[in-house]
Design a protein around this motif. Structure first.
Motif, PDB file in Angstrom:
ATOM      1  N   ILE A 132      54.572  69.995  13.917  1.00  0.00           N
ATOM      2  CA  ILE A 132      54.054  70.566  15.156  1.00  0.00           C
ATOM      3  C   ILE A 132      52.821  69.776  15.608  1.00  0.00           C
ATOM      4  O   ILE A 132      52.684  69.446  16.792  1.00  0.00           O
ATOM      5  CB  ILE A 132      53.733  72.068  14.969  1.00  0.00           C
ATOM      6  CG1 ILE A 132      55.041  72.837  14.704  1.00  0.00           C
ATOM      7  CG2 ILE A 132      52.989  72.634  16.167  1.00  0.00           C
ATOM      8  CD1 ILE A 132      54.851  74.249  14.208  1.00  0.00           C
ATOM      9  N   LYS A 133      51.955  69.442  14.664  1.00  0.00           N
ATOM     10  CA  LYS A 133      50.753  68.661  14.984  1.00  0.00           C
ATOM     11  C   LYS A 133      51.139  67.262  15.469  1.00  0.00           C
ATOM     12  O   LYS A 133      50.597  66.775  16.465  1.00  0.00           O
ATOM     13  CB  LYS A 133      49.859  68.558  13.748  1.00  0.00           C
ATOM     14  CG  LYS A 133      48.596  67.780  13.976  1.00  0.00           C
ATOM     15  CD  LYS A 133      47.772  67.666  12.704  1.00  0.00           C
ATOM     16  CE  LYS A 133      46.572  66.769  12.957  1.00  0.00           C
ATOM     17  NZ  LYS A 133      45.904  66.375  11.735  1.00  0.00           N
ATOM     18  N   ALA A 134      52.058  66.615  14.776  1.00  0.00           N
ATOM     19  CA  ALA A 134      52.486  65.257  15.150  1.00  0.00           C
ATOM     20  C   ALA A 134      53.128  65.255  16.523  1.00  0.00           C
ATOM     21  O   ALA A 134      52.862  64.370  17.351  1.00  0.00           O
ATOM     22  CB  ALA A 134      53.442  64.699  14.098  1.00  0.00           C
ATOM     23  N   ARG A 135      53.976  66.234  16.775  1.00  0.00           N
ATOM     24  CA  ARG A 135      54.645  66.320  18.077  1.00  0.00           C
ATOM     25  C   ARG A 135      53.615  66.521  19.194  1.00  0.00           C
ATOM     26  O   ARG A 135      53.723  65.913  20.265  1.00  0.00           O
ATOM     27  CB  ARG A 135      55.677  67.445  18.085  1.00  0.00           C
ATOM     28  CG  ARG A 135      56.449  67.523  19.399  1.00  0.00           C
ATOM     29  CD  ARG A 135      57.555  68.532  19.387  1.00  0.00           C
ATOM     30  NE  ARG A 135      57.063  69.831  18.963  1.00  0.00           N
ATOM     31  CZ  ARG A 135      57.836  70.859  18.662  1.00  0.00           C
ATOM     32  NH1 ARG A 135      59.137  70.757  18.723  1.00  0.00           N
ATOM     33  NH2 ARG A 135      57.317  72.007  18.286  1.00  0.00           N
ATOM     34  N   ALA A 136      52.593  67.346  18.934  1.00  0.00           N
ATOM     35  CA  ALA A 136      51.551  67.576  19.936  1.00  0.00           C
ATOM     36  C   ALA A 136      50.770  66.284  20.211  1.00  0.00           C
ATOM     37  O   ALA A 136      50.434  65.997  21.366  1.00  0.00           O
ATOM     38  CB  ALA A 136      50.603  68.678  19.465  1.00  0.00           C
ATOM     39  N   GLU A 137      50.505  65.506  19.165  1.00  0.00           N
ATOM     40  CA  GLU A 137      49.799  64.237  19.352  1.00  0.00           C
ATOM     41  C   GLU A 137      50.627  63.260  20.189  1.00  0.00           C
ATOM     42  O   GLU A 137      50.099  62.602  21.090  1.00  0.00           O
ATOM     43  CB  GLU A 137      49.470  63.603  17.998  1.00  0.00           C
ATOM     44  CG  GLU A 137      48.385  64.320  17.236  1.00  0.00           C
ATOM     45  CD  GLU A 137      48.119  63.701  15.870  1.00  0.00           C
ATOM     46  OE1 GLU A 137      48.247  62.468  15.730  1.00  0.00           O
ATOM     47  OE2 GLU A 137      47.773  64.463  14.948  1.00  0.00           O
ATOM     48  N   VAL A 138      51.908  63.181  19.884  1.00  0.00           N
ATOM     49  CA  VAL A 138      52.790  62.276  20.627  1.00  0.00           C
ATOM     50  C   VAL A 138      52.890  62.727  22.088  1.00  0.00           C
ATOM     51  O   VAL A 138      52.801  61.912  23.007  1.00  0.00           O
ATOM     52  CB  VAL A 138      54.188  62.204  19.968  1.00  0.00           C
ATOM     53  CG1 VAL A 138      55.180  61.469  20.856  1.00  0.00           C
ATOM     54  CG2 VAL A 138      54.093  61.527  18.604  1.00  0.00           C
ATOM     55  N   GLU A 139      53.079  64.021  22.301  1.00  0.00           N
ATOM     56  CA  GLU A 139      53.171  64.542  23.669  1.00  0.00           C
ATOM     57  C   GLU A 139      51.864  64.332  24.427  1.00  0.00           C
ATOM     58  O   GLU A 139      51.878  64.028  25.624  1.00  0.00           O
ATOM     59  CB  GLU A 139      53.556  66.019  23.649  1.00  0.00           C
ATOM     60  CG  GLU A 139      54.998  66.253  23.257  1.00  0.00           C
ATOM     61  CD  GLU A 139      55.345  67.729  23.066  1.00  0.00           C
ATOM     62  OE1 GLU A 139      54.428  68.592  23.138  1.00  0.00           O
ATOM     63  OE2 GLU A 139      56.530  68.009  22.818  1.00  0.00           O
ATOM     64  N   GLY A 140      50.728  64.473  23.745  1.00  0.00           N
ATOM     65  CA  GLY A 140      49.433  64.244  24.378  1.00  0.00           C
ATOM     66  C   GLY A 140      49.280  62.798  24.826  1.00  0.00           C
ATOM     67  O   GLY A 140      48.811  62.527  25.949  1.00  0.00           O
TER      68      GLY A 140
ATOM     69  N   LEU B 150      56.140  60.712  12.500  1.00  0.00           N
ATOM     70  CA  LEU B 150      57.261  61.513  12.012  1.00  0.00           C
ATOM     71  C   LEU B 150      57.902  60.983  10.739  1.00  0.00           C
ATOM     72  O   LEU B 150      58.489  61.753   9.980  1.00  0.00           O
ATOM     73  CB  LEU B 150      58.318  61.664  13.106  1.00  0.00           C
ATOM     74  CG  LEU B 150      57.858  62.396  14.367  1.00  0.00           C
ATOM     75  CD1 LEU B 150      58.999  62.505  15.358  1.00  0.00           C
ATOM     76  CD2 LEU B 150      57.307  63.769  14.041  1.00  0.00           C
ATOM     77  N   GLN B 151      57.821  59.680  10.488  1.00  0.00           N
ATOM     78  CA  GLN B 151      58.497  59.117   9.318  1.00  0.00           C
ATOM     79  C   GLN B 151      58.037  59.753   8.007  1.00  0.00           C
ATOM     80  O   GLN B 151      58.876  60.087   7.166  1.00  0.00           O
ATOM     81  CB  GLN B 151      58.344  57.588   9.283  1.00  0.00           C
ATOM     82  CG  GLN B 151      59.234  56.938   8.242  1.00  0.00           C
ATOM     83  CD  GLN B 151      60.708  57.294   8.422  1.00  0.00           C
ATOM     84  OE1 GLN B 151      61.248  57.220   9.507  1.00  0.00           O
ATOM     85  NE2 GLN B 151      61.356  57.698   7.354  1.00  0.00           N
TER      86      GLN B 151
END
Length: 166
Positions: free
Chosen positions: A37-45, A113-114
């Motif tokens: 969830i944190k990684a996805r938020a960083e990528v989306e940001g 994500l890896q």
């Protein structure tokens, strides 16, 4: 007695070849992980930052193109060619920025994500080894059918294994 031995010999291979199959919804497990969830938020940001930059570039190109359209008739050939070259250069920079941003987002996704995917794969392997499973199928990969009676749902086991790996 011979019949009993013969029957045991006939059914023994069936028992030794009994195989355990499991299934897991890896996508659902991964999406429930706080680090995902944190990684996805960083990528989306970061994707929003890039989108805003592209919108600014696009706005600049539109303004200059509109200005060119309004003043084109009054320009001499040299000024018109110079302005057209500037517009073409801006458009090429815009296209290059789009490509660069897409590559940067892909690289960021892979970096973030890896490790999570690797951790999930390790948890599935550990559950497979510990449970003696021959194969654990991923439901999120689009497998058309998995029998609930012949295959055990190991999603909860994988989640528990992930909690051990923290």
């Amino acid at each position: 007695m011979k019949k009993l031995i013969l029957m045991l010999m006939l059914f023994a291979p069936i028992a030794t070849f009994a195989q355990k199959f499991g299934h897991v919804n890896a996508q659902a497990v991964m999406e429930s992980l706080p680090e995902f969830i944190k990684a996805r938020a960083e990528v989306e940001g970061q994707a929003k930052v890039y989108d805003n930059q592209l919108k600014e570039m696009q706005t600049e190109i539109q303004k200059k193109a509109e200005e060119y359209d309004k003043t084109q008739a009054t320009m001499n050939d040299t000024k018109r060619k110079e302005t057209e070259a500037t517009l073409q250069d801006l458009y090429q920079k815009f296209q290059q920025a789009q490509q660069d941003n897409a590559q940067a987002i892909q690289k960021l996704q892979n970096e973030k994500l890896q490790p999570i995917v690797t951790k999930l794969q390790n948890a599935i392997k550990n559950v497979g080894k510990a449970g003696g499973y021959v194969y654990i199928m991923d439901l999120s990969s689009g497998i058309p059918y998995i029998s609930d009676t012949l295959s055990k749902d190991v999603t909860a086991d994988v989640k528990a294994e992930l909690n051990k790996l923290k």
